[in-house]
Design an enzyme around this catalytic site. Structure first.
Site, PDB file in Angstrom:
ATOM      1  N   GLU A 263       0.839  -1.196   0.000  1.00 40.19           N
ATOM      2  CA  GLU A 263       0.000   0.000   0.000  1.00 40.19           C
ATOM      3  C   GLU A 263       0.878   1.251   0.000  1.00 40.19           C
ATOM      4  O   GLU A 263       1.953   1.239   0.601  1.00 40.19           O
ATOM      5  CB  GLU A 263      -0.933  -0.002   1.215  1.00 40.19           C
ATOM      6  CG  GLU A 263      -1.951  -1.132   1.189  1.00 40.19           C
ATOM      7  CD  GLU A 263      -2.923  -1.075   2.377  1.00 40.19           C
ATOM      8  OE1 GLU A 263      -2.797  -0.153   3.217  1.00 40.19           O
ATOM      9  OE2 GLU A 263      -3.801  -1.952   2.460  1.00 40.19           O
ATOM     10  N   HIS A 281      -8.271   1.078   1.907  1.00 39.99           N
ATOM     11  CA  HIS A 281      -8.021   0.947   3.345  1.00 39.99           C
ATOM     12  C   HIS A 281      -8.930   1.906   4.133  1.00 39.99           C
ATOM     13  O   HIS A 281      -8.471   2.740   4.914  1.00 39.99           O
ATOM     14  CB  HIS A 281      -6.551   1.210   3.674  1.00 39.99           C
ATOM     15  CG  HIS A 281      -6.099   0.510   4.922  1.00 39.99           C
ATOM     16  ND1 HIS A 281      -4.863  -0.052   5.055  1.00 39.99           N
ATOM     17  CD2 HIS A 281      -6.729   0.260   6.088  1.00 39.99           C
ATOM     18  CE1 HIS A 281      -4.732  -0.606   6.253  1.00 39.99           C
ATOM     19  NE2 HIS A 281      -5.860  -0.424   6.897  1.00 39.99           N
ATOM     20  N   LEU A 282     -10.242   1.707   3.956  1.00 36.88           N
ATOM     21  CA  LEU A 282     -11.238   2.578   4.580  1.00 36.88           C
ATOM     22  C   LEU A 282     -11.847   1.978   5.840  1.00 36.88           C
ATOM     23  O   LEU A 282     -12.813   2.524   6.375  1.00 36.88           O
ATOM     24  CB  LEU A 282     -12.370   2.877   3.578  1.00 36.88           C
ATOM     25  CG  LEU A 282     -11.999   3.621   2.300  1.00 36.88           C
ATOM     26  CD1 LEU A 282     -13.233   3.828   1.448  1.00 36.88           C
ATOM     27  CD2 LEU A 282     -11.333   4.949   2.616  1.00 36.88           C
ATOM     28  N   ALA A 284     -11.318   2.002   8.923  1.00 35.70           N
ATOM     29  CA  ALA A 284     -11.497   2.878  10.088  1.00 35.70           C
ATOM     30  C   ALA A 284     -11.925   4.282   9.693  1.00 35.70           C
ATOM     31  O   ALA A 284     -11.895   5.193  10.516  1.00 35.70           O
ATOM     32  CB  ALA A 284     -10.197   2.944  10.888  1.00 35.70           C
TER      33      ALA A 284
END
Length: 528
Positions: A263, A281-282, A284
């Site tokens: 990433e 990478h959503l 949180a």
């Protein structure tokens, strides 16, 4: 002079306000984490560093942080922090292990539903002016089986939501007991059974040596045709090349990925695969979660910098300033004894009993027990710390019992940790000698004395002539140097243990050769 904190990632302004209200001088540069050279030039002026995931607290950065006392990660994952380097410099590393659990669980459920109904692809098609109603045939989740790999804090929330959607839930988690599984309403199974039964599979484990590529090419072949895979945990849990091949062939009907092996994932083998849903990478990324973790990390760091209080530290127990000098060597002992037992444990833990005898029984045993629990759990839960360990043990239905007594036996003071699993009981005892170093003094009821080393071999065998020679010869042939060699046995000709400290890690190939030696019952590779 007021402590100084640098915020180098996009943290909520709430964190800035908290630091200022506590009399801390704070610098807020949310894009700084991406500028490695500028961050490197600035870090030496600060007592604290507050980050999310963009800043990489590498060994090089930590080496330049001459005044740094604490690193606070707003979130649970600390893959971007070199914890051993921080520890060696005396820098506390904190995280916020529970601040974004609900948000991540909700994202996993959302990704599952989006994958089941092909929502992103249908949205793109419709907004392009097409009306391809027959193209996007989805599946219901009602009545389907969801397989959870990992049933801790986030996994248990996903289970609760999935049951609300009328799904059947099966879970694979070595630390999940039958009692806790019943309480959650899930069916506890082994990994192969989960792979065979599940219509949807979602991952909720940290990335460790044991979980890396847990969904390998071999594992994917064991899944039923038409399975859908969701990963909102960590990149590297799924073999991306194998998943791409399975999506192309149709064996896997769909996948929803929020995390990737590398990433930012600007180019990935999965991109363009059929029935694939991706997010950057959503897990949180909600207003509520960011507020929660920002508030928590700021409060924790401010407490440490102003009062010395330690909360949610991954490399330091919660100990008051007054008791620290006396307690510190016993905390280290507790962590090592727990780690020794944890690395030998392969099935679900039902109970952990810790016995304190002699002077150690008069100390802060709560901190010691938390350190021991963290040691036991860490081989599979890399993000566990001495504060979160009791809660994580409770989540998994692991009972903890402490006993205290006066001096008994040959040692003035010692602690004994006993792990009870579904299959067996195993105890490990240790003490601290006058030199302040922790020592093992008993394993499985067999008296033996040994130091902890970075790389170790634990071998159980039948007490027969020739074993020591065969083991030593094999290690010599493989060019593995022996640092220490400690032995113990129950009785002549009965069960025996060899504890060997070596200079470098033992490979899988060598471990297999040791297991094949005559009279060897078990061989394990340990690291401390």
């Amino acid at each position: 002079m007021a402590p100084r904190v640098l915020i180098s990632d996009s943290l909520s302004p709430t964190a800035v306000d908290i630091f200022k209200s506590r009399g801390i001088d704070v610098t807020f540069e949310p894009g700084l984490g991406k500028d490695k050279e500028k961050l490197l030039s600035m870090i030496g002026d600060y007592d604290g560093l507050a980050i999310r995931s963009a800043t990489k607290a590498t060994e090089k950065l930590i080496a330049a942080a001459d005044n740094l006392k604490v690193i606070g990660r707003a979130g649970i994952g600390v893959d971007n922090v070199d914890i051993p380097a921080a520890t060696s410099r005396g820098i506390i590393v904190m995280n916020t292990p529970f601040g974004n659990s609900i948000t991540t669980a909700e994202h996993a459920i959302s990704m599952m539903l989006a994958c089941a109904r092909q929502i992103p692809a249908a949205d793109n098609s419709t907004q392009a002016g097409k009306w391809e109603k027959s193209k996007f045939m989805g599946v219901e989740v009602t009545g389907k089986t969801l397989g959870l790999i990992g049933c801790g804090n986030i996994g248990s929330i996903v289970a609760d939501r999935a049951i609300g959607l009328k799904m059947r839930v099966v879970a694979y988690d070595p630390f999940l007991t039958e009692e806790r599984a019943i309480e959650l309403g899930v069916d506890k199974v082994e990994l192969d059974e989960l792979l065979a039964r599940a219509d949807f599979i979602t991952l909720h484990v940290p990335k460790t040596d044991k979980t890396a590529n847990i969904l390998s090419a071999d594992a994917i072949t064991k899944m039923k045709k038409g399975v859908r895979i969701i990963n909102c945990a960590r990149g590297g849990l799924v073999d991306e090349n194998a998943l791409r091949a399975a999506l192309d062939s149709g064996h896997v009907a769909g996948a929803a990925m929020d995390v990737f092996a590398e990433e930012p994932a600007t180019d990935n083998v999965l991109f363009g695969a059929p029935n694939l849903v991706c997010t950057p990478h959503l897990g949180a990324a909600t207003t509520e979660a960011q507020e929660n973790v920002a508030l928590q990390v700021a409060e924790q760091m401010a407490d440490f910098l102003t009062t010395g209080a330690v909360t949610n530290a991954l490399n330091s127990p919660s100990i008051s300033a007054e008791e620290a000098p006396r307690l510190a060597p016993f905390v280290k002992l507790a962590e090592l004894v727990g780690s020794f037992a944890g690395q030998l444990t392969e099935t679900a833990i039902e109970e952990i009993t810790i016995e304190y005898a002699g002077d150690i029984a008069e100390l802060n045993t709560q901190a010691l027990s938390s350190a021991a629990l963290a040691g036991v759990l860490r081989p599979l839960l890399s993000t566990v710390n001495v504060v979160s360990a009791p809660a994580m043990a409770k989540e998994r239905g692991i009972a903890l019992e402490e006993t205290k007594r006066g001096q008994e036996g040959a040692y003035e003071t010692y602690m004994r940790l006993t792990v009870t699993t579904e299959r067996q009981k195993r105890s490990v005892a240790g003490t601290v000698f006058a030199d302040g170093k922790p020592r093992l003094i008993q394993i499985k009821g067999i008296n033996m004395e040994g130091e902890f080393g970075e790389h170790m071999l634990y071998v159980t065998n039948n007490d027969k002539p020739g074993f020591i020679g065969r083991l030593g010869t094999l290690l010599g042939t493989e060019n593995i140097n022996i640092a220490t060699f400690n032995l113990g046995r129950a009785e002549k000709g009965d069960d025996a243990i060899a504890l060997v400290q070596v200079d470098e890690p033992v490979s899988d190939d060598v471990l297999g050769k040791i297991e094949a030696l005559e009279n060897v019952v078990q061989a394990k590779r340990l690291s401390f």
